[in-house]
Scaffold this active site. Sequence first.
Site, PDB file in Angstrom:
ATOM      1  N   VAL A 144     -18.660  48.545-109.049  1.00 52.32           N
ATOM      2  CA  VAL A 144     -18.673  48.571-107.583  1.00 52.32           C
ATOM      3  C   VAL A 144     -17.614  49.494-106.992  1.00 52.32           C
ATOM      4  O   VAL A 144     -17.513  49.618-105.773  1.00 52.32           O
ATOM      5  CB  VAL A 144     -18.549  47.153-106.984  1.00 52.32           C
ATOM      6  CG1 VAL A 144     -19.795  46.334-107.301  1.00 52.32           C
ATOM      7  CG2 VAL A 144     -17.298  46.447-107.476  1.00 52.32           C
ATOM      8  N   TYR A 163      -0.981  45.607-106.107  1.00 54.76           N
ATOM      9  CA  TYR A 163      -1.880  44.484-105.831  1.00 54.76           C
ATOM     10  C   TYR A 163      -1.685  43.991-104.401  1.00 54.76           C
ATOM     11  O   TYR A 163      -2.655  43.795-103.656  1.00 54.76           O
ATOM     12  CB  TYR A 163      -1.603  43.369-106.833  1.00 54.76           C
ATOM     13  CG  TYR A 163      -2.551  42.191-106.739  1.00 54.76           C
ATOM     14  CD1 TYR A 163      -3.851  42.288-107.208  1.00 54.76           C
ATOM     15  CD2 TYR A 163      -2.132  40.974-106.212  1.00 54.76           C
ATOM     16  CE1 TYR A 163      -4.718  41.211-107.151  1.00 54.76           C
ATOM     17  CE2 TYR A 163      -2.985  39.888-106.149  1.00 54.76           C
ATOM     18  CZ  TYR A 163      -4.275  40.008-106.616  1.00 54.76           C
ATOM     19  OH  TYR A 163      -5.126  38.935-106.561  1.00 54.76           O
ATOM     20  N   THR A 208      -2.619  30.466-106.818  1.00 52.99           N
ATOM     21  CA  THR A 208      -2.588  30.698-108.247  1.00 52.99           C
ATOM     22  C   THR A 208      -3.733  29.919-108.893  1.00 52.99           C
ATOM     23  O   THR A 208      -3.739  28.687-108.884  1.00 52.99           O
ATOM     24  CB  THR A 208      -1.237  30.245-108.843  1.00 52.99           C
ATOM     25  OG1 THR A 208      -0.187  30.930-108.149  1.00 52.99           O
ATOM     26  CG2 THR A 208      -1.168  30.577-110.318  1.00 52.99           C
ATOM     27  N   VAL A 209      -4.702  30.650-109.412  1.00 56.54           N
ATOM     28  CA  VAL A 209      -5.917  30.044-109.959  1.00 56.54           C
ATOM     29  C   VAL A 209      -5.795  29.914-111.471  1.00 56.54           C
ATOM     30  O   VAL A 209      -5.496  30.885-112.174  1.00 56.54           O
ATOM     31  CB  VAL A 209      -7.155  30.880-109.595  1.00 56.54           C
ATOM     32  CG1 VAL A 209      -8.420  30.246-110.172  1.00 56.54           C
ATOM     33  CG2 VAL A 209      -7.273  31.018-108.089  1.00 56.54           C
ATOM     34  N   ASP A 225     -21.732  42.205-112.132  1.00 55.16           N
ATOM     35  CA  ASP A 225     -20.461  42.310-112.856  1.00 55.16           C
ATOM     36  C   ASP A 225     -20.464  43.611-113.643  1.00 55.16           C
ATOM     37  O   ASP A 225     -21.524  44.091-114.068  1.00 55.16           O
ATOM     38  CB  ASP A 225     -20.268  41.125-113.799  1.00 55.16           C
ATOM     39  CG  ASP A 225     -18.809  40.905-114.150  1.00 55.16           C
ATOM     40  OD1 ASP A 225     -18.188  39.990-113.581  1.00 55.16           O
ATOM     41  OD2 ASP A 225     -18.266  41.661-114.988  1.00 55.16           O
ATOM     42  N   ILE A 228     -13.293  33.299-110.978  1.00 52.26           N
ATOM     43  CA  ILE A 228     -13.564  32.905-109.600  1.00 52.26           C
ATOM     44  C   ILE A 228     -14.982  33.297-109.194  1.00 52.26           C
ATOM     45  O   ILE A 228     -15.698  32.533-108.540  1.00 52.26           O
ATOM     46  CB  ILE A 228     -12.545  33.543-108.643  1.00 52.26           C
ATOM     47  CG1 ILE A 228     -11.149  32.961-108.880  1.00 52.26           C
ATOM     48  CG2 ILE A 228     -12.944  33.313-107.187  1.00 52.26           C
ATOM     49  CD1 ILE A 228     -10.068  33.650-108.081  1.00 52.26           C
ATOM     50  N   ASN A 284     -15.855  39.850-104.347  1.00 53.12           N
ATOM     51  CA  ASN A 284     -14.906  39.158-105.207  1.00 53.12           C
ATOM     52  C   ASN A 284     -14.190  40.085-106.191  1.00 53.12           C
ATOM     53  O   ASN A 284     -13.129  39.730-106.700  1.00 53.12           O
ATOM     54  CB  ASN A 284     -15.636  38.062-105.992  1.00 53.12           C
ATOM     55  CG  ASN A 284     -14.781  37.459-107.083  1.00 53.12           C
ATOM     56  OD1 ASN A 284     -13.776  36.817-106.817  1.00 53.12           O
ATOM     57  ND2 ASN A 284     -15.155  37.705-108.332  1.00 53.12           N
ATOM     58  N   SER A 312      -6.138  37.071-101.588  1.00 56.52           N
ATOM     59  CA  SER A 312      -5.100  36.450-102.411  1.00 56.52           C
ATOM     60  C   SER A 312      -3.986  36.051-101.459  1.00 56.52           C
ATOM     61  O   SER A 312      -3.872  36.622-100.363  1.00 56.52           O
ATOM     62  CB  SER A 312      -4.552  37.443-103.439  1.00 56.52           C
ATOM     63  OG  SER A 312      -3.343  36.971-104.022  1.00 56.52           O
ATOM     64  N   LYS A 328      -4.412  43.997-101.272  1.00 52.45           N
ATOM     65  CA  LYS A 328      -4.880  42.756-100.663  1.00 52.45           C
ATOM     66  C   LYS A 328      -4.539  42.684 -99.172  1.00 52.45           C
ATOM     67  O   LYS A 328      -5.326  42.160 -98.374  1.00 52.45           O
ATOM     68  CB  LYS A 328      -4.309  41.556-101.422  1.00 52.45           C
ATOM     69  CG  LYS A 328      -4.850  41.441-102.853  1.00 52.45           C
ATOM     70  CD  LYS A 328      -6.366  41.348-102.886  1.00 52.45           C
ATOM     71  CE  LYS A 328      -6.916  41.121-104.272  1.00 52.45           C
ATOM     72  NZ  LYS A 328      -8.394  40.966-104.279  1.00 52.45           N
TER      73      LYS A 328
END
Length: 245
Positions: free
Chosen positions: A48, A138, A170-171, A35, A16, A74, A125, A142
């Site tokens: 991060v 998770y 859902t990606v 990253d 993403i 992200n 999400s 979120k």
Amino acid sequence: MLEGKRIVVTGAGAGIGAAIAAAARRYGAVVFGADIDPDTAVDGHYNVADEADVARLFEAAAAKMGGIDGLVNNVGIAGPTGGVEDLDPAAFDHCVRVNVGSTFRCTAAAVPLLGEGGSIVNIVSTAGIFGYPLRSPYAASKWAVVGLTKTWAMELGGRRIRVNAVCPGTVEGPRMEGVIEREATATGASPAAIKAGYTAQVSMRTLVTGTDIGEACAWLLSDAARYVSGQVLSVDGNTETLRTV
């Protein structure tokens, strides 16, 4: 749409994050991609979840781009899968530290650099607006980021800095395949059945792509969304539930 905008995207090396960075560039932005993975082709490699690394990231981004107009938080990890009584507390804490802590640290570092019209987009999400069986770390992280989004929109609105959240459904991609495999192991269902469940729980009966998320972020970062703040935008085909079995 983003001509002249200077955007920081965390977790930009793949998935993403890479799609968000690509979309921003496609619309004319200058992007500083960060990253943690040293094998990714980004502008800098930083953890991060670490305060010192975050400071280095924003110092480098501001120096390279001459300032910052937008931030996309992200970075996120999937965390452990299992029932509440089976979860490792240390794994729970790690998931929250990465997902919530990195969003806090990056935002705190970015805000002093953002001028009027700045925009922050938090990638959440659909697990931030629904319960998510077997994924409580998770989901907790979120939901927390949704709360931060609403709070920071109120705090920063007087400075005309906007804060919004995007909730991907859902990606498609390797990360989701890993989630499906772990959920199949935890439930005893087949991976095919779990994947079918993720599709069936969406009104449009579809998964989404990173490109879909990138397009939404580009709009929120742009002046076209100049009065959009404190919002939670789902890009998911209309999720009805996160119960897959």
